[in-house]
Write a protein that holds these residues in place. Structure first.
Motif, mmCIF file in Angstrom:
data_model
loop_
_atom_site.group_PDB
_atom_site.id
_atom_site.type_symbol
_atom_site.label_atom_id
_atom_site.label_comp_id
_atom_site.label_asym_id
_atom_site.label_seq_id
_atom_site.Cartn_x
_atom_site.Cartn_y
_atom_site.Cartn_z
ATOM 1 N N ALA A 43 5.783 -1.100 -1.879
ATOM 2 C CA ALA A 43 3.950 -0.423 -2.064
ATOM 3 C C ALA A 43 3.856 0.302 -1.920
ATOM 4 O O ALA A 43 2.665 1.230 -2.656
ATOM 5 C CB ALA A 43 3.533 -2.525 -2.101
ATOM 6 N N ARG A 44 3.053 1.139 -0.694
ATOM 7 C CA ARG A 44 3.420 1.760 -0.094
ATOM 8 C C ARG A 44 4.155 3.039 -0.466
ATOM 9 O O ARG A 44 3.132 3.491 -1.030
ATOM 10 C CB ARG A 44 4.211 1.627 1.443
ATOM 11 N N ALA A 46 5.525 3.288 -3.565
ATOM 12 C CA ALA A 46 5.865 3.506 -4.698
ATOM 13 C C ALA A 46 3.997 3.769 -5.596
ATOM 14 O O ALA A 46 3.724 4.595 -6.532
ATOM 15 C CB ALA A 46 6.624 2.339 -5.883
ATOM 16 N N LEU A 47 3.226 2.841 -5.314
ATOM 17 C CA LEU A 47 1.313 2.294 -5.144
ATOM 18 C C LEU A 47 0.941 3.138 -4.310
ATOM 19 O O LEU A 47 -0.893 3.149 -5.033
ATOM 20 C CB LEU A 47 1.330 0.915 -5.356
ATOM 21 N N ILE A 49 -0.490 2.116 -1.348
ATOM 22 C CA ILE A 49 -1.008 1.631 -0.766
ATOM 23 C C ILE A 49 -0.906 1.328 0.773
ATOM 24 O O ILE A 49 -0.024 1.513 1.292
ATOM 25 C CB ILE A 49 -0.539 -0.312 -1.204
#
Length: 81
Positions: A43-44, A46-47, A49
């Motif tokens: 998540a960190r 790729a996105l 976040i």
């Protein structure tokens, strides 16, 4: 540790019979434990976040729970449980 230690001690002192919901939630929490590091890193990366904020941590938690539910519902999850 101030919260977890007394809860753990109470759980040891007052054991309850195993209920189907408790077994399912226990298995799901194990799957969240297994996948949360990978899901948070993904998540960190790729996105983008930010996991240090409350919304970012909540999104990572939600993604970890969703992945755990998916893993639990597959054949691989049944093998692990």
């Amino acid at each position: 540790m101030t919260v977890a230690a007394p809860i753990f001690a109470c759980a040891l002192l007052f054991p309850f019979r195993s209920a189907p919901l408790a077994r399912t939630l226990g298995t799901l929490s194990f799957f969240v434990y297994l996948c949360h590091v990978v899901v948070s890193a993904a998540a960190r990366m790729a996105l983008g976040i930010d996991l240090t904020t409350l919304p970012g941590a909540s999104i990572a938690l939600a993604l970890s729970v969703l992945f755990a539910v998916f893993m639990y519902s597959t054949r691989f999850g049944k093998w692990l449980a």
